[in-house]
Scaffold this active site. Structure first.
Site, PDB file in Angstrom:
ATOM      1  N   ALA A  21       0.802  -1.185   0.002  1.00 59.95           N
ATOM      2  CA  ALA A  21      -0.074  -0.002  -0.032  1.00 59.95           C
ATOM      3  C   ALA A  21       0.975   1.104   0.054  1.00 59.95           C
ATOM      4  CB  ALA A  21      -0.939  -0.009   1.165  1.00 59.95           C
ATOM      5  N   ASP A  22       0.700   2.089  -0.838  1.00 59.91           N
ATOM      6  CA  ASP A  22       1.448   3.366  -1.006  1.00 59.91           C
ATOM      7  C   ASP A  22       0.744   4.727  -1.427  1.00 59.91           C
ATOM      8  OD1 ASP A  22       3.708   4.831  -0.610  1.00 59.91           O
ATOM      9  OD2 ASP A  22       4.897   3.958  -2.137  1.00 59.91           O
ATOM     10  N   THR A  23       0.887   5.728  -0.987  1.00 57.67           N
ATOM     11  CA  THR A  23       0.555   7.123  -1.154  1.00 57.67           C
ATOM     12  C   THR A  23       1.726   7.829  -1.734  1.00 57.67           C
ATOM     13  OG1 THR A  23       0.968   7.865   0.988  1.00 57.67           O
ATOM     14  CG2 THR A  23      -1.409   7.171   0.489  1.00 57.67           C
ATOM     15  N   SER A  80      -9.509   9.881   3.491  1.00 54.89           N
ATOM     16  CA  SER A  80      -8.997   8.704   4.559  1.00 54.89           C
ATOM     17  C   SER A  80      -8.788   7.593   3.536  1.00 54.89           C
ATOM     18  CB  SER A  80     -10.157   8.332   5.465  1.00 54.89           C
ATOM     19  OG  SER A  80      -9.725   7.155   5.921  1.00 54.89           O
ATOM     20  N   PHE A 125       2.084  -8.518   5.993  1.00 56.04           N
ATOM     21  CA  PHE A 125       3.154  -8.121   6.766  1.00 56.04           C
ATOM     22  C   PHE A 125       3.216  -6.822   6.992  1.00 56.04           C
ATOM     23  CE2 PHE A 125       7.222  -8.011   8.195  1.00 56.04           C
ATOM     24  CZ  PHE A 125       7.718  -9.357   8.748  1.00 56.04           C
ATOM     25  N   TRP A 139      -2.900   1.307  12.304  1.00 58.37           N
ATOM     26  CA  TRP A 139      -3.633   1.696  11.020  1.00 58.37           C
ATOM     27  C   TRP A 139      -4.328   0.657  10.368  1.00 58.37           C
ATOM     28  CZ3 TRP A 139      -2.977   1.024   5.407  1.00 58.37           C
ATOM     29  CH2 TRP A 139      -3.592   2.045   4.679  1.00 58.37           C
ATOM     30  N   ASP A 167       7.819 -11.106  -0.145  1.00 55.34           N
ATOM     31  CA  ASP A 167       7.501 -10.869   1.302  1.00 55.34           C
ATOM     32  C   ASP A 167       8.824 -11.338   2.418  1.00 55.34           C
ATOM     33  OD1 ASP A 167       5.728 -11.284   3.691  1.00 55.34           O
ATOM     34  OD2 ASP A 167       5.682 -13.310   3.394  1.00 55.34           O
TER      35      ASP A 167
HETATM   36  C1  LIG Z   1       0.461   3.690   5.092  1.00 57.89           C
HETATM   37  C2  LIG Z   1      -0.112   5.088   4.468  1.00 57.89           C
HETATM   38  C3  LIG Z   1      -0.572   4.710   3.087  1.00 57.89           C
HETATM   39  C4  LIG Z   1      -0.915   5.518   5.469  1.00 57.89           C
HETATM   40  O1  LIG Z   1      -1.519   7.068   4.798  1.00 57.89           O
HETATM   41  P1  LIG Z   1      -2.000   8.053   5.639  1.00 57.89           P
HETATM   42  O2  LIG Z   1      -2.103   9.220   4.884  1.00 57.89           O
HETATM   43  O3  LIG Z   1      -1.593   8.146   7.040  1.00 57.89           O
HETATM   44  O4  LIG Z   1      -3.578   7.389   5.867  1.00 57.89           O
HETATM   45  P2  LIG Z   1      -5.104   7.964   6.263  1.00 57.89           P
HETATM   46  O5  LIG Z   1      -5.634   8.872   5.350  1.00 57.89           O
HETATM   47  O6  LIG Z   1      -5.739   6.769   6.588  1.00 57.89           O
HETATM   48  O7  LIG Z   1      -4.681   8.802   7.700  1.00 57.89           O
HETATM   49  C5  LIG Z   1      -4.298   7.995   8.857  1.00 57.89           C
HETATM   50  C6  LIG Z   1      -4.161   9.071   9.896  1.00 57.89           C
HETATM   51  O8  LIG Z   1      -3.050   9.882   9.870  1.00 57.89           O
HETATM   52  C7  LIG Z   1      -3.758  11.273   9.841  1.00 57.89           C
HETATM   53  N1  LIG Z   1      -2.778  11.847   8.894  1.00 57.89           N
HETATM   54  C8  LIG Z   1      -3.012  11.905   7.508  1.00 57.89           C
HETATM   55  N2  LIG Z   1      -2.167  12.802   7.017  1.00 57.89           N
HETATM   56  C9  LIG Z   1      -1.653  13.442   7.791  1.00 57.89           C
HETATM   57  C10 LIG Z   1      -0.469  14.399   7.877  1.00 57.89           C
HETATM   58  N3  LIG Z   1      -0.161  15.051   6.903  1.00 57.89           N
HETATM   59  N4  LIG Z   1      -0.225  15.016   9.267  1.00 57.89           N
HETATM   60  C11 LIG Z   1      -0.456  14.453  10.285  1.00 57.89           C
HETATM   61  N5  LIG Z   1      -1.538  13.475  10.088  1.00 57.89           N
HETATM   62  C12 LIG Z   1      -1.971  13.080   9.309  1.00 57.89           C
HETATM   63  C13 LIG Z   1      -4.670  11.121   9.565  1.00 57.89           C
HETATM   64  O9  LIG Z   1      -5.643  12.332  10.086  1.00 57.89           O
HETATM   65  C14 LIG Z   1      -5.443  10.014  10.175  1.00 57.89           C
HETATM   66  O10 LIG Z   1      -5.737   9.947  11.419  1.00 57.89           O
HETATM   67  P3  LIG Z   1      -6.806   9.207  12.429  1.00 57.89           P
HETATM   68  O11 LIG Z   1      -6.226   7.664  12.522  1.00 57.89           O
HETATM   69  O12 LIG Z   1      -6.956   9.734  13.845  1.00 57.89           O
HETATM   70  O13 LIG Z   1      -8.019   9.231  11.514  1.00 57.89           O
HETATM   71  C15 LIG Z   1       1.095   6.063   4.317  1.00 57.89           C
HETATM   72  O14 LIG Z   1       1.753   6.310   5.466  1.00 57.89           O
HETATM   73  C16 LIG Z   1       1.984   5.575   3.247  1.00 57.89           C
HETATM   74  O15 LIG Z   1       2.016   5.693   1.857  1.00 57.89           O
HETATM   75  N6  LIG Z   1       3.414   5.128   3.912  1.00 57.89           N
HETATM   76  C17 LIG Z   1       4.464   4.608   3.012  1.00 57.89           C
HETATM   77  C18 LIG Z   1       4.238   3.110   2.485  1.00 57.89           C
HETATM   78  C19 LIG Z   1       3.934   2.298   3.476  1.00 57.89           C
HETATM   79  O16 LIG Z   1       4.827   2.063   4.714  1.00 57.89           O
HETATM   80  N7  LIG Z   1       3.130   1.447   3.505  1.00 57.89           N
HETATM   81  C20 LIG Z   1       2.800   0.329   4.345  1.00 57.89           C
HETATM   82  C21 LIG Z   1       2.785  -0.912   3.699  1.00 57.89           C
HETATM   83  S1  LIG Z   1       2.306  -2.230   4.608  1.00 57.89           S
END
Ligand SMILES: CC(C)(COP(=O)(O)OP(=O)(O)OC[C@H]1O[C@@H](n2cnc3c(N)ncnc32)[C@H](O)[C@@H]1OP(=O)(O)O)[C@@H](O)C(=O)NCCC(=O)NCCS
Length: 428
Positions: free
Chosen positions: A92-94, A103, A191, A220, A287
């Site tokens: 998963a990635d953004t 969200s 994982f 998460w 994995d």
């Molecule tokens: C894992 C990932 C997809 C989560 O993304 P995210 O933007 O945090 O996801 P969400 O939109 O669901 O937000 C989760 C929480 O972070 C908070 N948040 C999101 N963007 C934020 C920001 N810029 N600053 C502070 N908080 C933030 C949200 O408010 C939310 O809070 P809540 O749980 O209290 O509702 C992201 O961290 C990512 O791309 N990581 C890199 C790749 C990775 O590690 N992947 C995991 C594979 S297992």
């Protein structure tokens, strides 16, 4: 429910998104779990299919999720196969380029629920076999087994024929189809390991990307899976989490806030720590568990390492930075509603070959996302490829969720500036 509706319900009201759901050709593969040598049972038929989901906002890639679905087929009492379904959530990635209330937790949950709703039989048509039986195909077709002289004769015959008789396409002749009962037991595995980026190279250089640490990532995923357990699985479903090298009491601390009542410390692969890891753990692509199993083969320890040793040593591996929390999460049970959703052509683009799947995926993963132009170029390339080569469009979704949250970075960005495309410097 279709993918469009599931995503619509979690995307911010009135905002326009596009989605790609790309599905690879189902292929017959090695059994997920290595069988013991002394077993006389034939290896189960295992079929693997890869899914890639990508979300776009205002012409930019913003999110991706890669999932593998395995079906393990065993002959049942009727002509239908008994099947077990294993869903491996791989990446998963953004990118950090979404400037709207969004969200990702809810988006991820919606996609997993969509996968859970799919009829397993949808993966069992036109399956590519491990080995192709060229002797069974129409002799008037040219394959890689056809000699040059014979190929020339076939071509010459074709030229001499006024009208071609209709032939079954080669792919269909070389593929297999099966049918299984809908009542599949499902294992959902993942994982959790934080990384700066998984699918979108250099995206962590975008200061607006929210990269979470190991502990937050674990929470998460637990939040996502906890809701899925309550909403989608039957009551008695197993739900387990293991933090390699961590005491079960500490693991339970992370499970305190869950709403589903049957979470436990452990995993869904085997309860007896003395069992050999090689015969209990599934071999998933890319994995850490699989990489460690391969290492054990190289070190000639594969038939000596039991599960307890495996988990203890896994945490010590170099690929885990010290003090980063990683975890193995598993769910094992039946979904509450029999999975009989057949993916519509709107919801899914089925690649015609593995090569086509990889070339579309490469448009997404081959870009550099440190600047916004990477996210825009990936979008344009995929959109144009689908239109020109496949006469298809991305799935258009207008969000309908009132309670979407605004990410803090998006709020900051709104105040400071509107998005500007920065061109990457040309490589000389
Ligand atoms: C894992 C990932 C997809 C989560 O993304 P995210 O933007 O945090 O996801 P969400 O939109 O669901 O937000 C989760 C929480 O972070 C908070 N948040 C999101 N963007 C934020 C920001 N810029 N600053 C502070 N908080 C933030 C949200 O408010 C939310 O809070 P809540 O749980 O209290 O509702 C992201 O961290 C990512 O791309 N990581 C890199 C790749 C990775 O590690 N992947 C995991 C594979 S297992």
């Amino acid at each position: 429910m279709g993918l469009e509706k599931l995503l619509k319900d979690v995307l911010p009201k009135g905002d326009h998104f596009e989605a790609l759901h790309l599905r690879n050709v189902p292929i017959e593969t090695h059994p997920l779990i290595t069988a013991k040598h002394d077993t006389n049972e034939p290896a189960p038929l295992t079929i693997k299919t890869q899914h890639l989901f990508v979300l776009f906002y205002q012409g930019k890639v913003i999110y991706g999720l890669e999932i593998y679905v395995y079906l393990t087929l065993k002959h049942g009492s009727s002509s239908l196969f008994d099947a077990e379904r294993t869903i491996f959530i791989s990446k998963a990635d953004t990118t950090g380029y979404a400037d709207c209330k969004l969200s990702y937790k809810n988006v991820t949950k919606a996609i997993i629920q969509y996968i859970l709703s799919l009829d397993p039989n949808a993966y069992l048509q036109n399956v590519l076999p491990k080995e192709r039986d060229y002797s069974k195909i129409d002799p008037s077709l040219i394959t890689k087994k056809t000699s040059a002289a014979k190929a020339l004769r076939i071509i010459s015959n074709r030229l001499n024929q006024d009208s071609q008789p209709l032939r079954k396409p080669l792919d269909e002749q070389l593929s297999h189809s099966y049918q299984c009962s809908h009542n599949v037991k499902t294992k959902l595995c993942l994982f959790t390991r934080p990384a700066a980026e998984y699918l979108f190279a250099a995206s962590s250089k975008n200061p607006r990307k929210h990269v979470v640490d190991g502990e937050r990532l674990l929470k998460w995923w637990i939040d996502i899976l906890d809701e899925i357990l309550l909403e989608t699985f039957r009551e008695n479903t197993e739900a387990k989490m293991r933090i390699p090298g961590e005491d079960p009491i500490n693991v339970k601390r992370y499970l305190r806030s869950t709403k589903y009542g049957h979470w436990e410390a452990g995993d869904v692969f085997g309860n007896n720590g003395k069992d050999l890891a090689a015969f209990r753990l599934p071999l998933f692509p890319d994995d850490p568990k699989t990489r460690f199993l391969r290492k054990l083969v190289e070190e000639d320890r594969i038939y000596k390492t039991d599960l307890s040793t495996f988990w203890t040593e896994l945490q010590e591996r170099q690929e885990f930075k010290l003090s980063v929390i990683v975890s193995v999460i598993g769910i094992y049970g039946h979904v509450a509603e029999i999975p009989c959703n057949l993916p519509s052509t709107r919801d899914q683009i089925e690649a015609s070959s593995r090569r086509q799947f990889n070339s579309i995926k490469n448009y997404i993963t081959g870009e550099e996302y440190d600047v916004i132009s990477g996210a825009t170029e990936a979008y344009v390339n995929v959109r144009d490829f689908l239109k020109i080569k496949l006469n298809r469009k991305l799935l258009q979704i207008i969000g309908d969720c009132q309670t979407g949250r605004k990410s803090k970075s998006a709020e900051r960005q709104e105040v400071v500036t509107t998005l500007q495309v920065r061109k990457r410097p040309k490589k000389i």
